[in-house]
Design a protein around this motif. Structure first.
Motif, PDB file in Angstrom:
ATOM      1  N   THR A  51       0.827  -1.206   0.000  1.00 47.91           N
ATOM      2  CA  THR A  51       0.000   0.000   0.000  1.00 47.91           C
ATOM      3  C   THR A  51       0.858   1.250   0.000  1.00 47.91           C
ATOM      4  OG1 THR A  51      -1.515  -1.294   1.343  1.00 47.91           O
ATOM      5  CG2 THR A  51      -1.986   1.054   1.130  1.00 47.91           C
ATOM      6  N   LEU A  52       1.928   1.238   0.804  1.00 45.39           N
ATOM      7  CA  LEU A  52       2.822   2.398   0.833  1.00 45.39           C
ATOM      8  C   LEU A  52       3.416   2.662  -0.558  1.00 45.39           C
ATOM      9  CD1 LEU A  52       4.732   1.934   4.215  1.00 45.39           C
ATOM     10  CD2 LEU A  52       3.101   3.722   3.623  1.00 45.39           C
ATOM     11  N   VAL A  53       3.880   1.594  -1.186  1.00 44.57           N
ATOM     12  CA  VAL A  53       4.473   1.767  -2.520  1.00 44.57           C
ATOM     13  C   VAL A  53       3.441   2.332  -3.494  1.00 44.57           C
ATOM     14  CG1 VAL A  53       5.516   0.572  -4.480  1.00 44.57           C
ATOM     15  CG2 VAL A  53       6.165  -0.055  -2.162  1.00 44.57           C
ATOM     16  N   VAL A  54       2.233   1.749  -3.467  1.00 43.95           N
ATOM     17  CA  VAL A  54       1.201   2.201  -4.407  1.00 43.95           C
ATOM     18  C   VAL A  54       0.828   3.659  -4.149  1.00 43.95           C
ATOM     19  CG1 VAL A  54      -1.205   1.903  -5.056  1.00 43.95           C
ATOM     20  CG2 VAL A  54       0.260  -0.086  -4.849  1.00 43.95           C
ATOM     21  N   LEU A  55       0.641   4.000  -2.886  1.00 43.13           N
ATOM     22  CA  LEU A  55       0.148   5.352  -2.578  1.00 43.13           C
ATOM     23  C   LEU A  55       1.191   6.415  -2.848  1.00 43.13           C
ATOM     24  CD1 LEU A  55      -1.972   4.969   0.672  1.00 43.13           C
ATOM     25  CD2 LEU A  55      -2.730   5.167  -1.695  1.00 43.13           C
ATOM     26  N   TYR A  56       2.458   6.153  -2.477  1.00 37.91           N
ATOM     27  CA  TYR A  56       3.453   7.232  -2.532  1.00 37.91           C
ATOM     28  C   TYR A  56       4.401   7.084  -3.710  1.00 37.91           C
ATOM     29  CZ  TYR A  56       1.508   8.471   1.900  1.00 37.91           C
ATOM     30  OH  TYR A  56       0.628   8.843   2.871  1.00 37.91           O
ATOM     31  N   PHE A  57       5.066   5.927  -3.848  1.00 38.05           N
ATOM     32  CA  PHE A  57       5.984   5.771  -4.975  1.00 38.05           C
ATOM     33  C   PHE A  57       5.226   5.843  -6.302  1.00 38.05           C
ATOM     34  CE2 PHE A  57       9.653   3.308  -2.729  1.00 38.05           C
ATOM     35  CZ  PHE A  57       9.968   4.465  -2.043  1.00 38.05           C
ATOM     36  N   MET A  58       4.025   5.250  -6.322  1.00 37.06           N
ATOM     37  CA  MET A  58       3.266   5.238  -7.583  1.00 37.06           C
ATOM     38  C   MET A  58       2.257   6.375  -7.645  1.00 37.06           C
ATOM     39  SD  MET A  58       2.789   1.111  -7.797  1.00 37.06           S
ATOM     40  CE  MET A  58       2.569   0.783  -9.529  1.00 37.06           C
ATOM     41  N   HIS A  59       2.294   7.270  -6.654  1.00 38.20           N
ATOM     42  CA  HIS A  59       1.536   8.538  -6.677  1.00 38.20           C
ATOM     43  C   HIS A  59       0.028   8.369  -6.667  1.00 38.20           C
ATOM     44  CE1 HIS A  59       5.235  10.297  -8.990  1.00 38.20           C
ATOM     45  NE2 HIS A  59       5.510   9.960  -7.749  1.00 38.20           N
ATOM     46  N   VAL A  60      -0.468   7.180  -6.299  1.00 43.80           N
ATOM     47  CA  VAL A  60      -1.916   6.997  -6.409  1.00 43.80           C
ATOM     48  C   VAL A  60      -2.661   7.915  -5.444  1.00 43.80           C
ATOM     49  CG1 VAL A  60      -3.769   5.334  -5.969  1.00 43.80           C
ATOM     50  CG2 VAL A  60      -1.837   4.703  -7.362  1.00 43.80           C
ATOM     51  N   ARG A  61      -2.017   8.244  -4.330  1.00 34.35           N
ATOM     52  CA  ARG A  61      -2.682   9.134  -3.391  1.00 34.35           C
ATOM     53  C   ARG A  61      -2.977  10.484  -4.029  1.00 34.35           C
ATOM     54  NH1 ARG A  61      -0.754  11.745   2.226  1.00 34.35           N
ATOM     55  NH2 ARG A  61      -2.650  12.961   2.333  1.00 34.35           N
ATOM     56  N   TYR A  62      -2.132  10.884  -4.979  1.00 35.86           N
ATOM     57  CA  TYR A  62      -2.296  12.205  -5.591  1.00 35.86           C
ATOM     58  C   TYR A  62      -2.901  12.101  -6.981  1.00 35.86           C
ATOM     59  CZ  TYR A  62       1.326  12.540  -2.057  1.00 35.86           C
ATOM     60  OH  TYR A  62       2.025  12.421  -0.897  1.00 35.86           O
ATOM     61  N   SER A  63      -3.241  10.892  -7.399  1.00 34.60           N
ATOM     62  CA  SER A  63      -3.703  10.712  -8.783  1.00 34.60           C
ATOM     63  C   SER A  63      -5.177  11.027  -8.932  1.00 34.60           C
ATOM     64  CB  SER A  63      -3.461   9.278  -9.249  1.00 34.60           C
ATOM     65  OG  SER A  63      -2.105   8.984  -9.224  1.00 34.60           O
ATOM     66  N   SER A  64      -5.626  10.960 -10.182  1.00 31.92           N
ATOM     67  CA  SER A  64      -7.029  11.218 -10.477  1.00 31.92           C
ATOM     68  C   SER A  64      -7.889  10.108  -9.888  1.00 31.92           C
ATOM     69  CB  SER A  64      -7.238  11.278 -11.988  1.00 31.92           C
ATOM     70  OG  SER A  64      -6.978  10.009 -12.540  1.00 31.92           O
ATOM     71  N   ARG A  65      -9.156  10.418  -9.737  1.00 33.72           N
ATOM     72  CA  ARG A  65     -10.092   9.430  -9.220  1.00 33.72           C
ATOM     73  C   ARG A  65     -10.103   8.186 -10.112  1.00 33.72           C
ATOM     74  NH1 ARG A  65     -14.487  10.074  -5.950  1.00 33.72           N
ATOM     75  NH2 ARG A  65     -13.111  11.502  -4.882  1.00 33.72           N
ATOM     76  N   LEU A  66      -9.954   8.416 -11.405  1.00 33.63           N
ATOM     77  CA  LEU A  66      -9.971   7.300 -12.352  1.00 33.63           C
ATOM     78  C   LEU A  66      -8.872   6.282 -12.041  1.00 33.63           C
ATOM     79  CD1 LEU A  66     -10.996   5.968 -14.916  1.00 33.63           C
ATOM     80  CD2 LEU A  66      -9.456   7.437 -16.212  1.00 33.63           C
ATOM     81  N   THR A  67      -7.644   6.784 -11.832  1.00 29.60           N
ATOM     82  CA  THR A  67      -6.545   5.879 -11.509  1.00 29.60           C
ATOM     83  C   THR A  67      -6.847   5.113 -10.235  1.00 29.60           C
ATOM     84  OG1 THR A  67      -5.097   7.543 -12.458  1.00 29.60           O
ATOM     85  CG2 THR A  67      -4.053   5.779 -11.225  1.00 29.60           C
TER      86      THR A  67
END
Lengths: 103, 559, 227
Positions: A51-67
């Motif tokens: 989850t940490l990798v997805v949210l921060y390294f892969m920027h999903v926390r800051y990504s569009s709702r679609l992503t």
């Protein structure tokens, strides 16, 4: 809607957390915990790390709702596959218990 | 095609116009094209070839089954016949048919884009398809495969002496072409829509393609890994599916059907999209309950992933799991029924014209209804034990895949042929062929329901003499069906040279694809269209004749 | 959606990296990111089949799996975990420097990521050769001293299938990184156009995540059992 630039500090913090969690999972694995506790701990730690990798390294926390929806869908479908298949294996021997040659 | 006469001749009649067809004439300009329309045509050639091959196998099967004893081919050959028929038809024809041919050709035009999001990937997907086809064809000519298209272990892993790995590899490779097409469509629909083309203004064909793409992207990788496991088990022999070595053959069935049940919806969802387009156009009415039809596509895609266990009721799958799968299978009927209901409601009090695409679409509704309802029989745990692996199942899925997908494919072919080629075909012949297909199809497969219910198992090359009448009926029907399929091949090819020039909008349809010339220019539109109307906003025939051929007023007219 | 706001008569300066069928770079970037994410979904399902097989057989043969996993080298596996997570950090930083337009540091961190990836593969080769030496490659030559060798073979089979596919993804990732380094050195990437770096980063992190699950499932599963 230009992209969000994550500060370097965040990356280092996440990296630190990942290292600590890796050490933790190796440490806990040394002990013989009762029942399925060993695998539960190991998988929980792995899920947190992922989850940490997805949210921060892969920027999903800051990504569009679609992503975010796409990521959720991917996990959801994996869970469908695992759970529905498990529904067979878990209940397969309920009706007519058969001794299995194993262990 | 009578409606076409009233239109002014096509724009380019006087001076030659650059279209996607005459933009380049060299072989290289086709084989290295990045134009989605040309790639669609390339796919058309590929899938037509494999449809022909699959058809030849079907012919041989029906010939063998004319008599109770096996006197045309040996049992071993017969096993190869139905296996090759299944593999060619599902993986190399039905799955790529509508998405890769019509989806590729139409989807970017329908949403007002110049191309799909990743044109190179699109071309690559065709080459991957052809590579996979090469492997499968090699296996076919080298001696074929006899495991059934489902590759069940332990037969496929331990016993079959045929070209399992080459064929499996072919399907593995073709799967990636399917994934790439799906990926491309999803991204295209999300990011490439023309200004004003909101989600609820999309044609329903696009919605159906979107749902199909979801399945392709989510399901196909699982098939890939499954076939990889089978191939490795065959070569290394480690027993992942071998009960003697501690493995579980039923696990294969789980993995296989996790993809292959949704794959049925890869075949039928785009067909439903086609039918939505045709029904609206030839009823001259907006689709009844647009959002319901749109979201029922998505619902089918999602539910489709939850029901695979209904293929395994008679395996050693848990009875409790069987109950769950049976219940959810019934749920799939809901979105399917919504569609059928809404198409019928669209036709109700519509201004219906019985042009050939409409005949196919109406055939689809009827046959899909039978196919779908008999699916409910099979989803019932108790009844399925009786009819599992009989001709009842064979008839059921042929009603869905041939009566459903193939009829819609033919309907799409007739509906968009003027757009794709710029030529009109002889409508009288087309209507006649549609009728022949419908009659031939029913005669082929309806007797099989009875056969199956009486206990004729599938995949047998001999049978008891009592079944001969029904089998002969079925074979006769197959011959009629074959005529109905050869006819379009003849007159469509004829129309390429001799057919009258098609106008931009021969059907007075709505939709952006009819607002560009036939055949479209390489960039699809001279200017990026700005969409200010909803899908299927029809005028009456009279109004159209006065105001012009287009289904929609121009943007300037609106403002 | 970006393009619905954009008008037909756009006034974007034509960037050399802009493909003809896109309206502007923003749309192009959105498409490539989305495409990569959907590709990663297919990857989840691809590995998912193997994880499913693992779950079933581990639930059937927990003892055998625990004992068999003793034959894996937990130290090498642990080092590889650290190496891979570090490479994820350097990749994330490479993306950061491509966003802010620091070309020298972009190249530096891409090279670091590549080196760490190669280190991982090198260690993997050492591990595989140990397994080969011990006769633990599934197939006719499989040798296993413990009880239930057939079921242990399933464990090793899964081990090689999962780590092998993972390693294949690493090799592809290394190839992609080499391209990125070459083009970064040629100066192709800028704060306006760097989506290749970004989407390759997504891929690299995904491969890292797979390993994050493989490590406990394969290496730690029998750590607590006295062997």
């Amino acid at each position: 809607m230009s992209e969000h630039i994550v500060p370097k500090k965040t990356y280092y913090a996440v990296f630190g957390a990942l290292m600590v969690l890796t050490a933790l999972t190796v440490f806990v694995a040394r002990f013989d915990l009762p029942g399925i506790l060993n695998i539960t701990v190991a998988l929980t730690v792995a899920v947190i790390k992922a989850t940490l990798v997805v949210l921060y390294f892969m920027h999903v926390r800051y990504s569009s709702r679609l992503t975010q929806v796409i990521v959720a869908a991917g996990i959801f479908w994996l869970v469908i596959m695992l759970v529905l298949t498990a529904s067979d294996y878990v209940t397969r021997n309920l009706l007519a218990p058969v001794a299995r040659i194993s262990m | 095609m009578s409606t076409a006469v009233i239109h002014t001749p096509a724009e380019g009649a006087a001076e030659p116009r650059t279209t996607y067809l005459n933009a380049g004439h060299t072989l290289k300009s086709w084989l290295l094209t990045l134009d989605h329309k040309r790639i669609g045509i390339l796919y058309l050639l590929g899938v037509s070839f494999f449809f022909l091959i699959g058809g030849i196998y079907a012919t041989l099967i029906r010939l063998e089954l004319l008599t109770p004893q096996g006197d045309l081919v040996t049992a071993q050959t017969y096993n190869k016949l139905f296996t090759q028929h299944g593999i060619m038809m599902t993986f190399f024809f039905l799955i790529p048919s509508i998405p890769a041919v019509f989806g590729n050709f139409l989807l970017p035009i329908m949403i007002g884009a110049k191309d799909v999001a990743f044109p190179r990937l699109n071309l690559l997907s065709w080459y991957i398809y052809m590579t996979g086809a090469l492997f499968a064809s090699y296996a076919m000519f080298a001696g074929g495969v006899d495991t059934g298209w489902t590759f069940y272990p332990p037969y496929s892993t331990n016993y079959a002496n045929t070209y399992v790995i080459a064929t499996g590899l072919g399907i593995f490779i073709v799967g990636f072409s399917s994934i790439l097409t799906g990926l491309n469509f999803i991204v295209t629909i999300h990011t490439m829509r023309a200004p004003g083309m909101t989600w609820y203004r999309l044609p329903l064909f696009v919605w159906a393609q979107y749902a199909t793409s979801l399945i392709q992207v989510l399901g196909t990788p699982v098939l890939a890994i499954t076939l990889l496991l089978v191939a490795l088990e065959r070569t290394v022999g480690v027993g992942i599916f071998d009960p003697r070595l501690g493995g579980d053959p039923v696990l294969f069935q789980h993995l296989f059907w996790f993809y292959s049940h949704p794959a049925v919806y890869i075949m039928v969802l785009p067909a439903m999209g086609v039918v939505s387009e045709i029904i609206a156009t030839f009823s001259r009415k907006p689709i009844f309950g647009y959002k319901f039809v749109a979201f029922s596509s998505l619902a089918i895609a999602v539910f489709g992933f939850l029901v695979w266990g209904h293929h395994m009721f008679t395996s050693s799958q848990s009875v409790y799991a069987g109950m769950i799968f049976s219940l959810i299978s019934y749920a799939v009927a809901i979105p399917s029924a919504i569609k059928v209901f809404n198409w019928t409601a669209t036709m109700y009090r519509g201004s219906i014209s019985y042009d050939s695409p409409m005949l196919y679409a109406m055939g689809f509704i009827g046959l899909f209804l039978i196919g779908g309802l008999t699916g409910l029989f099979l989803a019932a745990l108790g009844l399925d034990v009786h009819v599992h692996d009989t001709y009842f199942v064979v008839a059921h899925f042929h009603y869905v895949m041939v009566g459903g997908s193939l009829l819609a494919y033919l309907g799409a072919m007739h509906y968009w042929w003027p757009k794709m080629t710029g030529r009109l075909y002889p409508e009288g012949w087309a209507r006649f062929a549609a009728l022949v297909v419908f009659v031939g199809f029913n005669l082929t497969f309806f007797p099989q329901f009875i056969l199956g219910y009486l206990g004729m198992p599938r995949r047998y090359y001999t049978y008891v003499p009592e079944f001969q009448l029904l089998h002969v009926l079925s074979s006769v029907g197959a011959s009629i069906l074959a005529v109905g399929l050869i006819l379009p091949a003849i007159y469509l090819l004829w129309s390429l040279k001799r057919g009258p020039i098609a106008p931009a909008d021969p059907w007075m349809a709505t939709g952006l694809e009819w607002r560009t010339s036939s055949p479209p220019p390489p960039e699809n539109f001279e200017r990026t269209p700005v969409v200010t109307w909803n899908a299927y906003e029809f005028r009456s025939k009279e109004e159209t004749e006065v105001i012009g051929p287009m289904g929609k007023p121009d943007v300037s007219e609106r403002k | 959606m970006a393009q619905s706001e954009a008008t037909a008569q756009h006034s974007v300066v034509h960037h050399p990296a802009l493909a003809h069928h896109f309206e502007n770079l923003e749309q192009q970037r959105e498409a490539s990111t989305l495409g990569m994410w959907i590709f990663l979904i297919t990857e989840i399902m691809f590995f998912g089949g193997l994880f499913l097989a693992y779950s079933i057989y581990r639930s059937w043969y927990p003892q055998v799996f625990a004992e068999a996993s003793h034959h894996l080298d937990i130290v090498l596996g642990g080092i590889n975990t650290v190496v891979l997570i570090t490479s994820s950090l350097t990749m994330a930083l490479a993306v950061y420097y491509s966003q802010v337009g620091n070309q020298r540091k972009l190249i530096l961190f891409l090279v670091l990521t590549l080196l760490l990836g190669l280190t991982f593969l090198g260690i993997k080769v050492v591990e595989y050769s140990h397994k080969f030496h011990d006769g633990l490659i599934p197939g006719v030559h499989f040798r296993y001293d413990g009880p239930n060798p057939q079921q242990a073979q399933i464990f090793f089979w899964l081990y090689f299938a999962m780590t092998g596919l993972h390693a294949l993804h690493m090799i592809i990732g290394a190839g992609i990184l080499s391209f990125l380094i070459y083009f970064a050195w040629r100066g192709r990437y800028s704060p306006e156009y760097h989506s290749p770096v970004e989407v390759s980063g997504l891929y690299w992190h995904f491969v890292d995540i797979v390993w994050i699950f493989l490590f406990p499932l394969l290496y730690l599963v029998g750590f607590h059992v006295k062997g």
